[in-house]
Design a protein around this motif. Structure first.
Motif, PDB file in Angstrom:
ATOM      1  N   ASN A  81       0.863  -1.179   0.000  1.00 20.08           N
ATOM      2  CA  ASN A  81       0.000   0.000   0.000  1.00 20.08           C
ATOM      3  C   ASN A  81       0.898   1.227   0.000  1.00 20.08           C
ATOM      4  N   PRO A  82       0.841   2.061  -1.041  1.00 24.76           N
ATOM      5  CA  PRO A  82       1.696   3.248  -1.066  1.00 24.76           C
ATOM      6  C   PRO A  82       1.523   4.159   0.144  1.00 24.76           C
ATOM      7  N   ALA A  83       0.296   4.246   0.664  1.00 21.76           N
ATOM      8  CA  ALA A  83       0.062   5.098   1.836  1.00 21.76           C
ATOM      9  C   ALA A  83       0.804   4.575   3.062  1.00 21.76           C
ATOM     10  N   ILE A  84       0.860   3.256   3.208  1.00 16.62           N
ATOM     11  CA  ILE A  84       1.584   2.664   4.324  1.00 16.62           C
ATOM     12  C   ILE A  84       3.088   2.887   4.164  1.00 16.62           C
ATOM     13  N   THR A  85       3.582   2.789   2.930  1.00 15.16           N
ATOM     14  CA  THR A  85       5.002   3.049   2.696  1.00 15.16           C
ATOM     15  C   THR A  85       5.364   4.476   3.103  1.00 15.16           C
ATOM     16  N   LEU A  86       4.533   5.444   2.730  1.00 18.35           N
ATOM     17  CA  LEU A  86       4.783   6.828   3.121  1.00 18.35           C
ATOM     18  C   LEU A  86       4.752   6.978   4.644  1.00 18.35           C
ATOM     19  N   ALA A  87       3.795   6.307   5.278  1.00 21.73           N
ATOM     20  CA  ALA A  87       3.692   6.398   6.737  1.00 21.73           C
ATOM     21  C   ALA A  87       4.907   5.785   7.418  1.00 21.73           C
ATOM     22  N   MET A  88       5.360   4.627   6.947  1.00 21.47           N
ATOM     23  CA  MET A  88       6.516   3.991   7.565  1.00 21.47           C
ATOM     24  C   MET A  88       7.794   4.796   7.343  1.00 21.47           C
ATOM     25  N   TRP A  89       7.852   5.508   6.234  1.00 16.97           N
ATOM     26  CA  TRP A  89       8.976   6.426   6.017  1.00 16.97           C
ATOM     27  C   TRP A  89       8.938   7.559   7.039  1.00 16.97           C
ATOM     28  N   ARG A  90       7.756   8.125   7.232  1.00  9.42           N
ATOM     29  CA  ARG A  90       7.607   9.212   8.194  1.00  9.42           C
ATOM     30  C   ARG A  90       7.864   8.733   9.626  1.00  9.42           C
ATOM     31  N   TYR A  91       7.538   7.488   9.910  1.00  9.40           N
ATOM     32  CA  TYR A  91       7.789   6.924  11.241  1.00  9.40           C
ATOM     33  C   TYR A  91       9.245   6.492  11.415  1.00  9.40           C
ATOM     34  N   GLY A  92      10.029   6.590  10.364  1.00  3.50           N
ATOM     35  CA  GLY A  92      11.432   6.215  10.455  1.00  3.50           C
ATOM     36  C   GLY A  92      11.688   4.731  10.309  1.00  3.50           C
ATOM     37  N   ILE A 165       3.447   0.140  16.771  1.00  2.00           N
ATOM     38  CA  ILE A 165       4.845  -0.187  16.465  1.00  2.00           C
ATOM     39  C   ILE A 165       5.820   0.517  17.402  1.00  2.00           C
ATOM     40  N   SER A 166       5.350   1.529  18.093  1.00  2.00           N
ATOM     41  CA  SER A 166       6.223   2.219  19.048  1.00  2.00           C
ATOM     42  C   SER A 166       6.200   1.569  20.421  1.00  2.00           C
ATOM     43  N   ALA A 229      -1.810  11.456   9.777  1.00  2.00           N
ATOM     44  CA  ALA A 229      -1.705  10.647  10.991  1.00  2.00           C
ATOM     45  C   ALA A 229      -0.292  10.655  11.549  1.00  2.00           C
ATOM     46  N   THR A 230       0.704  10.593  10.664  1.00  2.00           N
ATOM     47  CA  THR A 230       2.087  10.601  11.161  1.00  2.00           C
ATOM     48  C   THR A 230       2.434  11.927  11.825  1.00  2.00           C
ATOM     49  N   VAL A 231       1.860  13.020  11.316  1.00  2.00           N
ATOM     50  CA  VAL A 231       2.098  14.327  11.946  1.00  2.00           C
ATOM     51  C   VAL A 231       1.506  14.349  13.347  1.00  2.00           C
ATOM     52  N   VAL A 232       0.271  13.878  13.474  1.00  2.00           N
ATOM     53  CA  VAL A 232      -0.399  13.884  14.778  1.00  2.00           C
ATOM     54  C   VAL A 232       0.327  12.974  15.765  1.00  2.00           C
ATOM     55  N   ILE A 233       0.640  11.754  15.345  1.00  2.00           N
ATOM     56  CA  ILE A 233       1.321  10.817  16.245  1.00  2.00           C
ATOM     57  C   ILE A 233       2.706  11.337  16.598  1.00  2.00           C
ATOM     58  N   GLY A 234       3.379  11.972  15.632  1.00  2.00           N
ATOM     59  CA  GLY A 234       4.692  12.544  15.919  1.00  2.00           C
ATOM     60  C   GLY A 234       4.622  13.642  16.969  1.00  2.00           C
TER      61      GLY A 234
END
Length: 252
Positions: A81-92, A165-166, A229-234
């Protein structure tokens, strides 16, 4: 080719294969539910939209879980899923150099998965009842409404995944949580927006069916929801880290 580039290419090819397998499984389910539908028979439980969703939703959701838990999925993260790939990139969790190859592999895998479905199942796969398993919203749903719902559902999935995952305690359950959330959102929104929250799920079917009218919405909404979501969780994580610091000693 350097070691890092070779690893990225290999992982992208695995994402391609996993996405193709996922699309083939999902499209095969649609083929058997819709391709054998008899409008004159009311005895089969899948003769209703709700009944078909109850069959498709868990299979789609837990196919993703199986992908994530597979040996190949453990190597790449099993994004499909491209959206998940972007999210996992943002999550490091995914290197930036992997993002574009992964997304390209996922979209190409979507096309190959549907091509395999057409090859295996023949003309019925292209019939109006199946139509390459393309997703369409309910009548009256606008482009904006589809985007809003698809982005919101992906926001929830990515936010929950980020929290899981955190956490060492919750991390092992992440694949099951993701699969359950995918199944739930399909049941909740499948008869309304299509409930996919995955650009790769729609890309191949839309290209083969020729129905591209809402494809931009299905491609853009999940990544927007994921990045939000990654912005909010970050920010939540940053606040927790700040609040967890030891207080400075009071001046004497």
């Amino acid at each position: 080719m350097t070691g890092e580039r070779a690893r990225t290419l290999h992982s992208a090819l695995l994402e391609l294969a996993l996405t193709a397998l996922m699309l083939f499984v999902v499209a095969t389910t649609v083929r058997w539910l819709m391709g054998t539908l008899d409008p004159g028979s009311g005895g089969w439980w899948w003769n209703t939209p709700e009944g078909r969703l109850l069959a498709v939703a868990p299979l789609s959701g837990y196919t993703v879980t199986a992908v994530m838990l597979s040996p190949w999925g453990r190597r790449t993260g099993g994004h499909v899923n491209p959206a998940i790939t972007l999210a996992m990139w943002r999550y490091g969790r995914t290197p930036g150099r992997d993002v574009l190859p992964f997304v390209a592999g996922q979209l190409l895998g979507s096309v190959l998965g549907i091509a395999a479905g057409r090859l295996v199942w023949g003309p019925v796969f292209a019939s109006p009842a199946v139509d390459f398993a393309v997703i369409r919203p309910a009548p009256g749903w606008s482009w904006a409404a589809v985007v809003a719902v698809e982005a919101t559902t992906m926001f929830v999935i990515v936010a929950v995944a980020g929290i899981a995952i955190s956490s060492r305690r919750l991390g092992p359950f992440t694949p099951w949580a993701v699969g359950t959330m995918i199944a739930t959102q399909i049941i909740a929104f499948g008869t309304l927006t299509g409930g996919i929250a995955n650009p790769a799920r729609e890309f191949g079917p839309a290209l083969f069916s020729g129905d591209l009218s809402l494809l931009p919405g299905y491609l853009l909404a999940p990544p927007l929801g994921a990045l939000a979501a990654t912005v909010v969780i970050g920010r939540i994580g940053a606040r927790r880290r700040i609040s967890g610091r030891a207080p400075e000693p009071a001046p004497h």
